[in-house]
Design a protein around this motif. Structure first.
Motif, PDB file in Angstrom:
ATOM      1  N   ARG A 221       0.808  -1.217   0.000  1.00 51.32           N
ATOM      2  CA  ARG A 221       0.000   0.000   0.000  1.00 51.32           C
ATOM      3  C   ARG A 221       0.843   1.269   0.000  1.00 51.32           C
ATOM      4  O   ARG A 221       0.310   2.373  -0.116  1.00 51.32           O
ATOM      5  CB  ARG A 221      -0.930   0.016   1.223  1.00 51.32           C
ATOM      6  CG  ARG A 221      -2.112  -0.941   1.127  1.00 51.32           C
ATOM      7  CD  ARG A 221      -3.117  -0.630   2.216  1.00 51.32           C
ATOM      8  NE  ARG A 221      -3.568   0.763   2.147  1.00 51.32           N
ATOM      9  CZ  ARG A 221      -4.162   1.416   3.141  1.00 51.32           C
ATOM     10  NH1 ARG A 221      -4.357   0.798   4.300  1.00 51.32           N
ATOM     11  NH2 ARG A 221      -4.544   2.655   3.003  1.00 51.32           N
ATOM     12  N   ASP A 258      -1.291   7.474   6.666  1.00 49.00           N
ATOM     13  CA  ASP A 258      -2.248   6.571   6.041  1.00 49.00           C
ATOM     14  C   ASP A 258      -3.584   7.291   5.923  1.00 49.00           C
ATOM     15  O   ASP A 258      -4.190   7.663   6.938  1.00 49.00           O
ATOM     16  CB  ASP A 258      -2.398   5.314   6.900  1.00 49.00           C
ATOM     17  CG  ASP A 258      -3.227   4.235   6.227  1.00 49.00           C
ATOM     18  OD1 ASP A 258      -3.931   4.542   5.236  1.00 49.00           O
ATOM     19  OD2 ASP A 258      -3.187   3.081   6.702  1.00 49.00           O
ATOM     20  N   ALA A 260      -6.361   6.121   5.413  1.00 55.06           N
ATOM     21  CA  ALA A 260      -7.405   5.343   6.071  1.00 55.06           C
ATOM     22  C   ALA A 260      -7.416   5.559   7.580  1.00 55.06           C
ATOM     23  O   ALA A 260      -8.400   5.234   8.245  1.00 55.06           O
ATOM     24  CB  ALA A 260      -7.220   3.853   5.764  1.00 55.06           C
ATOM     25  N   GLY A 321      -5.420   7.178  -1.919  1.00 51.51           N
ATOM     26  CA  GLY A 321      -5.537   6.053  -0.998  1.00 51.51           C
ATOM     27  C   GLY A 321      -4.243   5.343  -0.659  1.00 51.51           C
ATOM     28  O   GLY A 321      -4.249   4.362   0.086  1.00 51.51           O
ATOM     29  N   ARG A 323      -0.388   4.926   0.990  1.00 48.21           N
ATOM     30  CA  ARG A 323       0.326   5.347   2.195  1.00 48.21           C
ATOM     31  C   ARG A 323       1.607   6.095   1.812  1.00 48.21           C
ATOM     32  O   ARG A 323       2.216   5.812   0.778  1.00 48.21           O
ATOM     33  CB  ARG A 323       0.692   4.135   3.056  1.00 48.21           C
ATOM     34  CG  ARG A 323      -0.489   3.474   3.726  1.00 48.21           C
ATOM     35  CD  ARG A 323      -0.059   2.185   4.381  1.00 48.21           C
ATOM     36  NE  ARG A 323      -1.106   1.611   5.235  1.00 48.21           N
ATOM     37  CZ  ARG A 323      -1.081   0.407   5.748  1.00 48.21           C
ATOM     38  NH1 ARG A 323      -0.068  -0.406   5.469  1.00 48.21           N
ATOM     39  NH2 ARG A 323      -2.055  -0.028   6.514  1.00 48.21           N
TER      40      ARG A 323
END
Length: 436
Positions: A221, A258, A260, A321, A323
């Protein structure tokens, strides 16, 4: 001011004491057998690449523990004193009697993926050679270097690559001026899964590229990784002033950003892109960078926008989205600009680049406007805070520690930063119009 690299190979409870007994068969700047019971712990002190010889006076040192950068020290070496002993004393004062320091954990490691290193340059062949030598000495197992000659007016860069680095470095000509344009040209020239960027005025630590690119193999990611930037030399008041207020460094703790799980200590995330890293030390997953359209060609040095190309890319990667990781293990030594006028230009350019990149983000991705508007009040307060007049003060721990503002930040530079912020959107508009 001397700049040194201080390497401490420590076990817990190691009582640092250079003392007598330096081995005459070793270089005079090394004091072996520092550990208890004769354990061969070695303290080494060497000038940074390209820096002046160590001598009495102010000394800036990078401290490494077991090879990992953990701190910087700024101290004064009296006439006749041993620089090693002075720095050990300063290190003890900051980190305790036994020199204990627990480095931050959480770094990811893995086999570094195949990488292309892009160096954009313009009419600085004398500096470029120094950078290329350090890049070709990297311990990364599989990489290639591409030099992008941006809107050149002479053939000096081409001649340097052809005559000195033929077969080891690829030369690419980009006639359109602008750092973002040059970086995009470098991205187009690679088929590597990772593309790294640095500048022609840096010297890369031998482990730089491996440390910068390993996180891509460890975490699928990860879309971007940035690293630590320290001064190669501090010999003028302008260089000392810039570094005493943080310079380009982002600290010694690894950091994960991140989307998220936005960081609680950054309420403006992801729009405070300046805290993520700098363009002189960054790498991207090539597919991710291409998917977001690369760098905005209307940003960056060499355009009316004056900067912001790296900040734009950081925000776009996060907004997509991916990282972003900051790793201090990936170290480059940067040759700061030397004159007061250089620093004035830099202050104005930073301000302009900040608002230019925000303008670019909103123009190209208006869906981010609601998030930016919601954070605008805090953003204005943040802008004022980072450009305020910063009085000189003594930091905690060792006086004069890096980033503790030991030198007053002039009001004139704060005003220039703010003027640059006001100009940034206009500069970006001018650059966009020029491209069209």
């Amino acid at each position: 001011m001397g700049v040194a690299d201080l390497d401490l190979d420590l076990d817990l409870d190691l009582d640092l004491d250079p003392g007598p007994g330096t081995n005459p068969d070793r270089a005079p700047d090394r004091a072996p057998d520092l550990g208890p019971g004769g354990k061969p712990h070695v303290l080494s002190l060497t000038p940074a690449p390209g820096g002046p010889p160590l001598r009495a006076g102010a000394l800036f040192a990078l401290v490494r523990l077991r090879g990992r950068p953990v701190a910087t020290l700024l101290t004064t070496v009296p006439d006749g004193a041993d620089p090693v002993g002075v720095l050990v004393t300063a290190f003890r004062a900051q980190y305790g009697q036994h020199g204990q320091h627990h480095a931050e954990t959480g770094e990811l490691s893995g086999a570094p993926p195949r990488t292309t290193v892009v160096v954009a340059t313009r009419e600085r062949a004398d500096r470029l050679g120094r950078a290329l030598d350090s890049l070709l000495a990297q311990d990364h197992p599989d990489f290639h270097v591409v030099v992008v000659d941006n809107a050149p007016v002479t053939t000096a860069t081409r001649e340097l690559v052809d005559e000195v680095y033929a077969g080891r470095v690829t030369y690419v000509h980009e006639p359109v001026p602008g750092l973002a344009v040059a970086h995009n040209r470098g991205v187009a020239a690679t088929d590597s899964p990772v593309v790294a960027f640095t500048d022609d005025d840096v010297v890369a630590d031998p482990r730089w590229l491996s440390a910068l690119t390993a996180p891509f193999a460890a975490d699928p990611r990860t879309g971007c990784v940035t690293g630590l930037i320290l001064p190669a030399r501090l010999t003028t008041p302008a260089q000392v002033l810039l570094e005493s207020h943080g310079g380009f460094a982002k600290g010694f703790a690894p950091r994960l950003y991140d989307p998220a799980a936005p960081p609680a200590d950054e309420p403006l995330f992801p729009f405070t892109a300046g805290s993520f890293g700098s363009g002189a030390n960054m790498a991207f997953r090539t597919s991710a960078l291409r998917a977001v359209g690369g760098f905005d060609p209307a940003t960056g040095t060499g355009t009316p926008a004056r900067g912001g190309d790296d900040l734009y890319a950081f925000v776009r990667i996060l907004a997509a989205g991916h990282r972003l990781r900051y790793t201090p293990d990936a170290l480059v030594w940067h040759h700061h600009r030397e004159t007061w006028q250089d620093l004035r230009n830099q202050a104005y350019g930073y301000g302009a680049g900040l608002t230019a990149y925000l303008t670019a983000v909103l123009c190209r991705h208006p869906s981010l406007l609601p998030a930016l508007l919601a954070k605008l009040p805090r953003g204005l307060a943040h802008a004022r805070a980072i450009t305020t007049h910063r009085p000189g003060e003594t930091g905690a721990g060792v006086p004069g520690m890096h980033g503790t503002h030991g030198h007053p930040w002039p009001r004139s530079l704060s005003r220039l930063e703010r003027r640059g912020m006001l100009y940034g959107p206009l500069g970006y508009a001018r650059a966009r119009w020029g491209i069209r």
